[in-house]
Design a protein around this motif. Sequence first.
Motif, PDB file in Angstrom:
ATOM      1  N   ASP A  34      37.789  30.109  64.406  1.00 23.05           N
ATOM      2  CA  ASP A  34      37.005  31.325  64.177  1.00 23.05           C
ATOM      3  C   ASP A  34      36.827  31.604  62.686  1.00 23.05           C
ATOM      4  OD1 ASP A  34      39.812  31.763  64.176  1.00 23.05           O
ATOM      5  OD2 ASP A  34      39.485  33.922  64.215  1.00 23.05           O
ATOM      6  N   MET A  35      37.569  30.899  61.829  1.00 25.77           N
ATOM      7  CA  MET A  35      37.444  31.074  60.386  1.00 25.77           C
ATOM      8  C   MET A  35      36.568  29.978  59.758  1.00 25.77           C
ATOM      9  SD  MET A  35      41.371  32.157  59.435  1.00 25.77           S
ATOM     10  CE  MET A  35      40.906  32.651  57.774  1.00 25.77           C
ATOM     11  N   TYR A  36      35.782  29.302  60.575  1.00 27.26           N
ATOM     12  CA  TYR A  36      35.006  28.160  60.089  1.00 27.26           C
ATOM     13  C   TYR A  36      34.110  28.514  58.908  1.00 27.26           C
ATOM     14  CZ  TYR A  36      31.675  24.294  59.969  1.00 27.26           C
ATOM     15  OH  TYR A  36      30.888  23.252  59.561  1.00 27.26           O
ATOM     16  N   GLU A  37      33.417  29.638  58.980  1.00 27.56           N
ATOM     17  CA  GLU A  37      32.493  29.987  57.898  1.00 27.56           C
ATOM     18  C   GLU A  37      33.249  30.289  56.604  1.00 27.56           C
ATOM     19  OE1 GLU A  37      29.337  29.582  57.654  1.00 27.56           O
ATOM     20  OE2 GLU A  37      29.301  28.827  59.702  1.00 27.56           O
ATOM     21  N   GLN A  38      34.356  31.004  56.722  1.00 26.21           N
ATOM     22  CA  GLN A  38      35.155  31.315  55.542  1.00 26.21           C
ATOM     23  C   GLN A  38      35.710  30.037  54.909  1.00 26.21           C
ATOM     24  OE1 GLN A  38      38.321  34.162  56.188  1.00 26.21           O
ATOM     25  NE2 GLN A  38      39.474  33.416  54.434  1.00 26.21           N
ATOM     26  N   VAL A  39      36.215  29.135  55.759  1.00 25.94           N
ATOM     27  CA  VAL A  39      36.758  27.873  55.253  1.00 25.94           C
ATOM     28  C   VAL A  39      35.652  27.026  54.637  1.00 25.94           C
ATOM     29  CG1 VAL A  39      37.860  25.702  55.947  1.00 25.94           C
ATOM     30  CG2 VAL A  39      38.741  27.888  56.810  1.00 25.94           C
ATOM     31  N   SER A  40      34.488  26.998  55.281  1.00 27.30           N
ATOM     32  CA  SER A  40      33.362  26.228  54.748  1.00 27.30           C
ATOM     33  C   SER A  40      32.957  26.738  53.371  1.00 27.30           C
ATOM     34  CB  SER A  40      32.168  26.295  55.700  1.00 27.30           C
ATOM     35  OG  SER A  40      32.446  25.625  56.912  1.00 27.30           O
ATOM     36  N   GLU A  41      32.974  28.048  53.196  1.00 31.63           N
ATOM     37  CA  GLU A  41      32.645  28.602  51.888  1.00 31.63           C
ATOM     38  C   GLU A  41      33.698  28.196  50.853  1.00 31.63           C
ATOM     39  OE1 GLU A  41      30.844  30.210  48.780  1.00 31.63           O
ATOM     40  OE2 GLU A  41      29.959  29.913  50.771  1.00 31.63           O
ATOM     41  N   GLY A  42      34.959  28.131  51.289  1.00 31.33           N
ATOM     42  CA  GLY A  42      36.007  27.663  50.390  1.00 31.33           C
ATOM     43  C   GLY A  42      35.789  26.218  49.967  1.00 31.33           C
ATOM     44  N   TYR A  43      35.403  25.387  50.910  1.00 33.91           N
ATOM     45  CA  TYR A  43      35.105  23.986  50.575  1.00 33.91           C
ATOM     46  C   TYR A  43      33.907  23.893  49.633  1.00 33.91           C
ATOM     47  CZ  TYR A  43      38.415  21.510  53.554  1.00 33.91           C
ATOM     48  OH  TYR A  43      39.561  20.987  54.083  1.00 33.91           O
ATOM     49  N   ALA A  44      32.899  24.713  49.887  1.00 34.26           N
ATOM     50  CA  ALA A  44      31.717  24.700  49.011  1.00 34.26           C
ATOM     51  C   ALA A  44      32.097  25.085  47.581  1.00 34.26           C
ATOM     52  CB  ALA A  44      30.653  25.650  49.563  1.00 34.26           C
ATOM     53  N   GLN A  45      32.995  26.051  47.437  1.00 32.58           N
ATOM     54  CA  GLN A  45      33.465  26.444  46.103  1.00 32.58           C
ATOM     55  C   GLN A  45      34.142  25.273  45.402  1.00 32.58           C
ATOM     56  OE1 GLN A  45      35.931  29.950  45.843  1.00 32.58           O
ATOM     57  NE2 GLN A  45      34.719  31.043  47.385  1.00 32.58           N
ATOM     58  N   ILE A  46      34.970  24.538  46.138  1.00 32.10           N
ATOM     59  CA  ILE A  46      35.670  23.394  45.547  1.00 32.10           C
ATOM     60  C   ILE A  46      34.679  22.313  45.139  1.00 32.10           C
ATOM     61  CG2 ILE A  46      37.300  21.520  46.022  1.00 32.10           C
ATOM     62  CD1 ILE A  46      38.769  23.509  47.911  1.00 32.10           C
ATOM     63  N   VAL A  47      33.722  22.005  46.008  1.00 31.75           N
ATOM     64  CA  VAL A  47      32.713  20.989  45.688  1.00 31.75           C
ATOM     65  C   VAL A  47      31.944  21.373  44.431  1.00 31.75           C
ATOM     66  CG1 VAL A  47      30.551  19.918  46.466  1.00 31.75           C
ATOM     67  CG2 VAL A  47      32.464  20.170  48.066  1.00 31.75           C
TER      68      VAL A  47
END
Length: 342
Positions: A34-47
């Motif tokens: 259920d936290m997929y969008e939040q985690v995806s945004e975290g990955y995008a920040q790292i990239v």
Amino acid sequence: MYPRDMQYSMPAEWTEHERTFISWPVRASMVYPDMYEQVSEGYAQIVKAIAEFEPVTVIVSPDDAEQVRSRFTETNVDILTIPHNDAWFRDNGPTFVVGENGEVAGVNWKFNAWGGKYAPWDLDDAVAPIVLEHYGIKRFDAPLVMEGGSLHVDGEGTLLTTEECLLNPNRNPDMTREQIEDELKKFLNVSTVIWLNKGLSGDETDGHVDNIACFAAPGKVIMQVCDDPEDDNYAITQENLQRLAEATDAQGRKLEVIKLQQPPLTTYEDSRLTLSYLNFYFVNGGIVLPVFGGAAAETDRLAEQALQAAFPERRIRTVDGMAIIREGGNVHCTTQQMTARK
């Protein structure tokens, strides 16, 4: 023939990279889907942070390729579609080694999802060969289960790891410590293995070294420490500090240790989160450092200050370390460096 026989060796992480690889999270395998969008945004920040320094290749499952591609306008971020089970490329991706002539090859370890913790893992185990074939890189298949987060090297013959992980019976139960050490020497061309005891308390990887200690330079180690005797990490770090004090590296040097204070203890759903500044990542000309905010503001500041002092020529680029930690890792866990080819 082994990489050592052909004069290949694993360079230190701070040497020049051709690119960084990172895998995109897969909702079906997430601990908290259920936290997929939040985690995806975290990955995008790292990239995006890494892309400020060097090219990034994002490994994306085919079904996610279009939505992931739409997140990035950076010209040095590209998408490579490979089906995978989970998003920790440090551990299931290849370990890159380089030859005397500058040719790069990749070690393909066996992967079993941190001792069989998360099934299925067959797609993850198949990722490294696909990546190496895509880039036309020579492949060495290793006969042991190994994760990239469980080792660091200094580029001069020394490897740092933990007994808790590499000697865990859920990895290579039929191999002795000496046999595991011998395989590391043959595939990474190191001559000395420094064994710490345990990794951080609560680390579900069974004590990956990349959460507790790393080389800053040959003869110099950074370690995250704890000063609270009531905290499980106190005894862990005291034992590891003692081992480092007694160790010598492949060149016969005693080790200088830089200490970073751990962030305050943080839990989620009654489980300790493995917050670590040591899960930073070297990039060309910089360091990408997870920071945690809130109660950790002071230790965040101290960690950034200590790393800037240790690496005055590098730019310290901070990212939100809380964005993906609930899934079990951080910046270093998500990434894998490909050494620059000459």
